[in-house]
Design a protein around this motif. Structure first.
Motif, PDB file in Angstrom:
ATOM      1  N   THR A  83      59.475 -18.501  68.441  1.00 20.59           N
ATOM      2  CA  THR A  83      58.206 -18.226  69.107  1.00 20.59           C
ATOM      3  C   THR A  83      57.850 -19.332  70.087  1.00 20.59           C
ATOM      4  O   THR A  83      56.798 -19.296  70.709  1.00 20.59           O
ATOM      5  N   ALA A  84      58.734 -20.327  70.196  1.00 21.17           N
ATOM      6  CA  ALA A  84      58.593 -21.401  71.184  1.00 21.17           C
ATOM      7  C   ALA A  84      59.996 -21.843  71.568  1.00 21.17           C
ATOM      8  O   ALA A  84      60.911 -21.805  70.742  1.00 21.17           O
ATOM      9  N   ASP A  85      60.173 -22.215  72.817  1.00 17.24           N
ATOM     10  CA  ASP A  85      61.470 -22.716  73.253  1.00 17.24           C
ATOM     11  C   ASP A  85      61.849 -23.939  72.423  1.00 17.24           C
ATOM     12  O   ASP A  85      60.990 -24.699  71.990  1.00 17.24           O
ATOM     13  N   ALA A  86      63.153 -24.113  72.204  1.00 17.51           N
ATOM     14  CA  ALA A  86      63.672 -25.272  71.474  1.00 17.51           C
ATOM     15  C   ALA A  86      64.704 -25.959  72.358  1.00 17.51           C
ATOM     16  O   ALA A  86      65.534 -25.300  72.982  1.00 17.51           O
ATOM     17  N   SER A  87      64.647 -27.270  72.421  1.00 21.61           N
ATOM     18  CA  SER A  87      65.528 -28.045  73.293  1.00 21.61           C
ATOM     19  C   SER A  87      66.608 -28.755  72.491  1.00 21.61           C
ATOM     20  O   SER A  87      66.408 -29.092  71.317  1.00 21.61           O
ATOM     21  N   ALA A  88      67.739 -29.004  73.151  1.00 22.84           N
ATOM     22  CA  ALA A  88      68.789 -29.811  72.534  1.00 22.84           C
ATOM     23  C   ALA A  88      68.164 -31.131  72.087  1.00 22.84           C
ATOM     24  O   ALA A  88      67.375 -31.732  72.810  1.00 22.84           O
ATOM     25  N   GLY A  89      68.477 -31.555  70.883  1.00 19.14           N
ATOM     26  CA  GLY A  89      67.901 -32.776  70.325  1.00 19.14           C
ATOM     27  C   GLY A  89      66.729 -32.532  69.396  1.00 19.14           C
ATOM     28  O   GLY A  89      66.387 -33.403  68.589  1.00 19.14           O
ATOM     29  N   ASP A  90      66.105 -31.350  69.475  1.00 12.35           N
ATOM     30  CA  ASP A  90      65.008 -31.020  68.550  1.00 12.35           C
ATOM     31  C   ASP A  90      65.568 -30.815  67.142  1.00 12.35           C
ATOM     32  O   ASP A  90      66.640 -30.233  66.970  1.00 12.35           O
ATOM     33  N   ASP A  91      64.816 -31.245  66.145  1.00 12.36           N
ATOM     34  CA  ASP A  91      65.222 -30.957  64.772  1.00 12.36           C
ATOM     35  C   ASP A  91      64.218 -30.043  64.063  1.00 12.36           C
ATOM     36  O   ASP A  91      64.341 -29.779  62.871  1.00 12.36           O
ATOM     37  N   THR A  92      63.240 -29.541  64.805  1.00  6.47           N
ATOM     38  CA  THR A  92      62.334 -28.517  64.276  1.00  6.47           C
ATOM     39  C   THR A  92      62.321 -27.338  65.240  1.00  6.47           C
ATOM     40  O   THR A  92      62.445 -27.501  66.452  1.00  6.47           O
ATOM     41  N   ILE A  93      62.182 -26.152  64.674  1.00  3.51           N
ATOM     42  CA  ILE A  93      62.078 -24.929  65.468  1.00  3.51           C
ATOM     43  C   ILE A  93      60.881 -24.131  64.978  1.00  3.51           C
ATOM     44  O   ILE A  93      60.545 -24.161  63.795  1.00  3.51           O
ATOM     45  N   THR A  94      60.248 -23.443  65.908  1.00  2.00           N
ATOM     46  CA  THR A  94      59.089 -22.614  65.593  1.00  2.00           C
ATOM     47  C   THR A  94      59.519 -21.163  65.649  1.00  2.00           C
ATOM     48  O   THR A  94      60.083 -20.712  66.651  1.00  2.00           O
ATOM     49  N   VAL A  95      59.245 -20.439  64.572  1.00  4.54           N
ATOM     50  CA  VAL A  95      59.718 -19.066  64.427  1.00  4.54           C
ATOM     51  C   VAL A  95      58.568 -18.126  64.065  1.00  4.54           C
ATOM     52  O   VAL A  95      57.483 -18.572  63.684  1.00  4.54           O
ATOM     53  N   PHE A  96      58.830 -16.830  64.162  1.00  5.13           N
ATOM     54  CA  PHE A  96      57.824 -15.830  63.823  1.00  5.13           C
ATOM     55  C   PHE A  96      57.412 -15.954  62.357  1.00  5.13           C
ATOM     56  O   PHE A  96      56.234 -15.903  62.018  1.00  5.13           O
ATOM     57  N   THR A  97      58.397 -16.098  61.464  1.00  2.00           N
ATOM     58  CA  THR A  97      58.102 -16.264  60.041  1.00  2.00           C
ATOM     59  C   THR A  97      59.234 -17.021  59.356  1.00  2.00           C
ATOM     60  O   THR A  97      60.392 -16.838  59.702  1.00  2.00           O
ATOM     61  N   THR A  98      58.874 -17.852  58.401  1.00  2.00           N
ATOM     62  CA  THR A  98      59.870 -18.546  57.597  1.00  2.00           C
ATOM     63  C   THR A  98      60.123 -17.815  56.277  1.00  2.00           C
ATOM     64  O   THR A  98      60.902 -18.282  55.456  1.00  2.00           O
ATOM     65  N   SER A  99      59.464 -16.685  56.097  1.00  2.00           N
ATOM     66  CA  SER A  99      59.632 -15.899  54.883  1.00  2.00           C
ATOM     67  C   SER A  99      61.115 -15.576  54.681  1.00  2.00           C
ATOM     68  O   SER A  99      61.818 -15.210  55.610  1.00  2.00           O
ATOM     69  N   ARG A 100      61.583 -15.745  53.451  1.00  2.00           N
ATOM     70  CA  ARG A 100      62.968 -15.479  53.039  1.00  2.00           C
ATOM     71  C   ARG A 100      63.959 -16.516  53.553  1.00  2.00           C
ATOM     72  O   ARG A 100      65.162 -16.309  53.478  1.00  2.00           O
ATOM     73  N   PHE A 101      63.471 -17.637  54.079  1.00  2.02           N
ATOM     74  CA  PHE A 101      64.321 -18.778  54.404  1.00  2.02           C
ATOM     75  C   PHE A 101      63.959 -19.897  53.437  1.00  2.02           C
ATOM     76  O   PHE A 101      62.804 -20.024  53.032  1.00  2.02           O
ATOM     77  N   SER A 102      64.940 -20.737  53.074  1.00  4.73           N
ATOM     78  CA  SER A 102      64.705 -21.825  52.123  1.00  4.73           C
ATOM     79  C   SER A 102      65.472 -23.067  52.547  1.00  4.73           C
ATOM     80  O   SER A 102      66.481 -22.972  53.253  1.00  4.73           O
ATOM     81  N   ALA A 103      65.011 -24.220  52.062  1.00  4.41           N
ATOM     82  CA  ALA A 103      65.753 -25.458  52.278  1.00  4.41           C
ATOM     83  C   ALA A 103      67.170 -25.275  51.747  1.00  4.41           C
ATOM     84  O   ALA A 103      67.371 -24.677  50.683  1.00  4.41           O
ATOM     85  N   GLY A 104      68.144 -25.738  52.510  1.00  3.15           N
ATOM     86  CA  GLY A 104      69.544 -25.610  52.124  1.00  3.15           C
ATOM     87  C   GLY A 104      70.240 -24.403  52.716  1.00  3.15           C
ATOM     88  O   GLY A 104      71.471 -24.330  52.703  1.00  3.15           O
ATOM     89  N   ASP A 105      69.485 -23.442  53.237  1.00  3.78           N
ATOM     90  CA  ASP A 105      70.103 -22.264  53.857  1.00  3.78           C
ATOM     91  C   ASP A 105      70.868 -22.654  55.111  1.00  3.78           C
ATOM     92  O   ASP A 105      70.414 -23.497  55.884  1.00  3.78           O
ATOM     93  N   GLU A 106      72.028 -22.034  55.315  1.00  8.70           N
ATOM     94  CA  GLU A 106      72.759 -22.197  56.564  1.00  8.70           C
ATOM     95  C   GLU A 106      72.342 -21.065  57.497  1.00  8.70           C
ATOM     96  O   GLU A 106      72.318 -19.900  57.098  1.00  8.70           O
ATOM     97  N   ILE A 107      71.992 -21.421  58.728  1.00  7.50           N
ATOM     98  CA  ILE A 107      71.541 -20.438  59.702  1.00  7.50           C
ATOM     99  C   ILE A 107      72.326 -20.605  60.998  1.00  7.50           C
ATOM    100  O   ILE A 107      73.059 -21.567  61.187  1.00  7.50           O
ATOM    101  N   LEU A 108      72.143 -19.640  61.873  1.00 12.75           N
ATOM    102  CA  LEU A 108      72.656 -19.750  63.232  1.00 12.75           C
ATOM    103  C   LEU A 108      71.580 -19.271  64.183  1.00 12.75           C
ATOM    104  O   LEU A 108      70.645 -18.572  63.789  1.00 12.75           O
ATOM    105  N   ILE A 109      71.701 -19.685  65.435  1.00  8.12           N
ATOM    106  CA  ILE A 109      70.801 -19.212  66.484  1.00  8.12           C
ATOM    107  C   ILE A 109      71.656 -18.489  67.506  1.00  8.12           C
ATOM    108  O   ILE A 109      72.724 -18.975  67.889  1.00  8.12           O
ATOM    109  N   LYS A 110      71.202 -17.322  67.941  1.00  9.18           N
ATOM    110  CA  LYS A 110      71.907 -16.621  69.007  1.00  9.18           C
ATOM    111  C   LYS A 110      70.894 -16.123  70.024  1.00  9.18           C
ATOM    112  O   LYS A 110      69.723 -15.896  69.708  1.00  9.18           O
TER     113      LYS A 110
END
Length: 95
Positions: free
Chosen positions: A23-50
Motif C-alpha cells: 500500500t506504499a512504495d518500498a525502496s531497495a534498502g528498506d527493511d519494513t514494508i506496508t501492506v493491505f493486511t498482515t493477516s495470516r502472515f507470521s514472524a519466520g514466514d518466507e515471502i516473495l514480492i512480485k
C-alpha cells in the motif's frame, strides 16, 4: 468427483498461499514494508514480492523472511530489500 477435488484444492491453496498488496512504495534498502493486511502472515514466514515490469513481464524478489509483524499493515524483514517496489506496478507479497 472432479468438482469436489477442485473445490478442495482451491480451499487448500487459499489457506496455504497467502497474498496481500503493498500500500506504499518500498525502496531497495528498506527493511519494513506496508501492506493491505498482515493477516495470516507470521514472524519466520518466507515471502516473495512480485510486480509487473515495464515490458509486461514480472519482477520477483525471493527469500525474504518476516522478522516481525509490527501492526495490521506493517511487516519488518530480517534483511533489507534488494530492489524497488511500486504500488503502481501492482507489487504483491506472497507466502
Amino acid at each position: 468427483m472432479e468438482d469436489l477435488i477442485d473445490a478442495i484444492r482451491r480451499i487448500i491453496e487459499r489457506w496455504v498461499r497467502t497474498t496481500t498488496h503493498l500500500t506504499a512504495d518500498a525502496s531497495a534498502g528498506d527493511d519494513t514494508i506496508t501492506v493491505f493486511t498482515t493477516s495470516r502472515f507470521s514472524a519466520g514466514d518466507e515471502i516473495l514480492i512480485k510486480a509487473t515490469n515495464d515490458e509486461g513481464g514480472e519482477d520477483t524478489e525471493f527469500g525474504l523472511i518476516i522478522e516481525e509483524i509490527v501492526d495490521r499493515n506493517t511487516i519488518r524483514l530480517t534483511e533489507p530489500l534488494e530492489f524497488n517496489w511500486a504500488i503502481a506496478d501492482d507489487a504483491t507479497i506472497i507466502k
